[in-house]
Scaffold this active site. Structure first.
Site, PDB file in Angstrom:
ATOM      1  N   GLU A 148     -19.923  49.494  11.240  1.00 53.20           N
ATOM      2  CA  GLU A 148     -19.490  48.706  12.397  1.00 53.20           C
ATOM      3  C   GLU A 148     -20.338  49.088  13.595  1.00 53.20           C
ATOM      4  OE1 GLU A 148     -15.412  49.118  13.546  1.00 53.20           O
ATOM      5  OE2 GLU A 148     -14.602  48.544  11.581  1.00 53.20           O
ATOM      6  N   GLU A 192     -10.146  38.389  17.638  1.00 57.30           N
ATOM      7  CA  GLU A 192      -8.906  38.415  16.852  1.00 57.30           C
ATOM      8  C   GLU A 192      -7.725  38.698  17.775  1.00 57.30           C
ATOM      9  OE1 GLU A 192      -9.464  40.763  13.096  1.00 57.30           O
ATOM     10  OE2 GLU A 192     -11.518  40.925  13.861  1.00 57.30           O
ATOM     11  N   LYS A 237      -4.792  41.702  17.359  1.00 53.12           N
ATOM     12  CA  LYS A 237      -5.116  43.124  17.327  1.00 53.12           C
ATOM     13  C   LYS A 237      -4.405  43.833  18.469  1.00 53.12           C
ATOM     14  CE  LYS A 237      -8.966  44.935  16.121  1.00 53.12           C
ATOM     15  NZ  LYS A 237     -10.376  45.391  16.110  1.00 53.12           N
ATOM     16  N   GLU A 264     -10.265  45.135  22.485  1.00 48.73           N
ATOM     17  CA  GLU A 264     -10.135  45.110  21.025  1.00 48.73           C
ATOM     18  C   GLU A 264     -10.065  43.684  20.485  1.00 48.73           C
ATOM     19  OE1 GLU A 264     -10.124  47.649  18.696  1.00 48.73           O
ATOM     20  OE2 GLU A 264     -10.881  48.798  20.395  1.00 48.73           O
TER      21      GLU A 264
END
Length: 465
Positions: free
Chosen positions: A267, A323, A326, A332
């Site tokens: 990542e 997203e 999350k 985030e």
């Protein structure tokens, strides 16, 4: 065979090996997370992955709909054993066999599963039983693959930067003492024996945002032309923070006797948005970082890092989508290359071939310096009332007289509504505890504002940065 012919064959062989290595490392992938309630279907998502020109995709599990959508696409795939199964798999070859039978065999090889990761950032979890069961689970999954005749899938596990107890200078890279001998060394032995990779999650955003005065932003964005750091022990000179972090892992592995295990960037990325108190999270910085790191990954010949010059870094960019479910701070939920509707957050080419001049101009970065404040923390409109009531109770149970003004007779008691009382409590809590790592989140029930919600004699406390 004549000596000249032998030399020629060796030269050709070396060329193909180096070319193969360069091609292998130059393929940039993307992390496909699913923590959103508004994301496209797997088949639509796979089409979007292809439009980004990704060559690999990593999923956080083994979702069968996704694996089916990836069938016959040519995309190399990384799947993951969920964290909650590790303890059981570590002690049961039968369970490991069944997991591979259910989640790999039905799709392989038409779905090009090439990497099977056991858990995600396990060594950052507080449950220590998982730590010591991680490598046994990896061994059992590897054996299960062999039992099913699958020999081209590498087994590994992603690690966050906090597996290191020392990372500066890079030459002092050292694994944490609570896992170094008991977990990491057996893991490295396994990875070396199976010719797999040490998968690491590298983010320069987080160290920069925690110390923006002493860490140059351009150095963190791989954009600097005049900032360097020379390691006083190794003598190696660094031109960006990313290389420092990677080399800290390389030196840490070398310290345990494994200097040659390949690194895989599981990542990396930069958020394109965040809350008012989260500096540097903007489209300009996110695009700059990801474009620069992709140039590094796709360079031909490979550039590597100062500790391993010329050695490529295979990679997955985080993440495919923003997203929205999350947890944690707003950043985030803003690491995506795409919005859930499939449109680009900013232009990006994962092959690294598009010249910078062909991209549209980026919006200027407006939050690279801390917002002076104050900032207030309010209950989110439409949030679940039961959950808000529980969060209100929690906020009022903390600190010194946090909720006195919303008690009967208090200056903020009226209007006597759950949303109003929760907003006051959230703001009062955050104002008291922000500097002690308190957050304006409350399980996703809160939102920041820079508009003062005070009214009449009711004054909402605001967090000052």
């Amino acid at each position: 065979m004549q000596l000249g012919h032998v030399s020629l064959l060796l030269l050709i062989l070396c060329f193909f090996i180096s070319t193969s290595s360069a091609e292998f490392s130059a393929k940039v992938g993307v992390n496909y997370g699913q923590l959103g309630n508004n994301l496209p279907s797997p088949s639509e998502s796979v089409k979007l992955i292809q439009t980004l020109k990704a060559m690999r995709v990593k999923i956080y599990g083994a979702n069968h709909d996704i694996l089916e959508a990836l069938r016959n696409t040519g995309l190399q795939v990384s799947i993951m054993v969920p964290n909650e199964l590790i303890n059981n798999i570590s002690s049961s070859q039968t369970l490991a066999n069944q997991w591979v039978h259910d989640n790999v065999v039905p799709f392989y090889p038409q779905t090009l599963i090439r990497y099977l990761l056991v858990g995600n950032e396990i060594l950052s979890w507080s449950d220590k039983s998982l730590w010591f069961n991680l490598v046994p689970a990896m061994r059992k999954i590897m054996h299960a693959l062999k039992i099913h005749g699958i020999t081209k899938v590498k087994v590994g596990t992603p690690s966050a930067i906090d597996v290191l107890e020392s990372q500066f200078p890079p030459s002092n890279g050292t694994f944490r003492s609570d896992i170094s001998g008991s977990v990491i060394k057996p893991m490295l032995k396994f990875l070396s024996k199976t010719k797999s990779f040490f998968f690491v999650d590298i983010y320069t955003f987080f160290p920069w945002v925690s110390d923006p005065i002493n860490i140059d932003l351009d150095y963190a964005l791989l954009e600097s032309t005049n900032v360097t750091y020379t390691d006083p022990v190794s003598g190696l000179t660094y031109h960006d923070l990313f290389d420092q972090k990677v080399d800290a892992f390389i030196f840490a592995m070398k310290r345990l006797g494994y200097p040659d295990i390949r690194i895989w960037i599981a990542e990396t990325g930069w958020p394109s948005g965040g809350d008012y108190d989260q500096i540097g999270a903007n489209i300009h910085n996110a695009a700059t970082y990801n474009r620069n790191v992709i140039k590094k990954f796709t360079a031909k010949p490979p550039v590597g890092t100062p500790a391993r010059p010329g050695v490529g870094l295979p990679s997955f960019i985080f993440a495919l989508f923003n997203e929205n479910t999350k947890g944690g701070p707003s950043t985030e939920r803003n690491f995506g290359l795409l919005y859930p509707n499939g449109s680009n957050v900013y232009q990006i080419d994962l092959t690294g071939r598009t010249p910078e001049s062909e991209f549209k101009a980026l919006p200027p970065a407006t939050n690279n310096k801390p917002y002076p404040g104050p900032i207030w923390c309010l209950a989110k409109k439409g949030a679940n009332k039961t959950a808000v009531a529980e969060a209100l109770s929690y906020a009022c149970s903390q600190g010194n007289k946090t909720c006195d003004p919303i008690q009967p007779g208090g200056k903020c008691f009226k209007p006597n509504s759950l949303a109003q009382h929760a907003s006051y409590a959230f703001s009062a809590y955050w104002a008291q505890f922000r500097k002690a790592s308190g957050s304006c989140n409350f399980g996703g029930l809160a939102v920041q504002t820079i508009k003062d919600p005070s009214y009449g004699s009711c004054k909402f406390p605001g967090a000052k940065l």
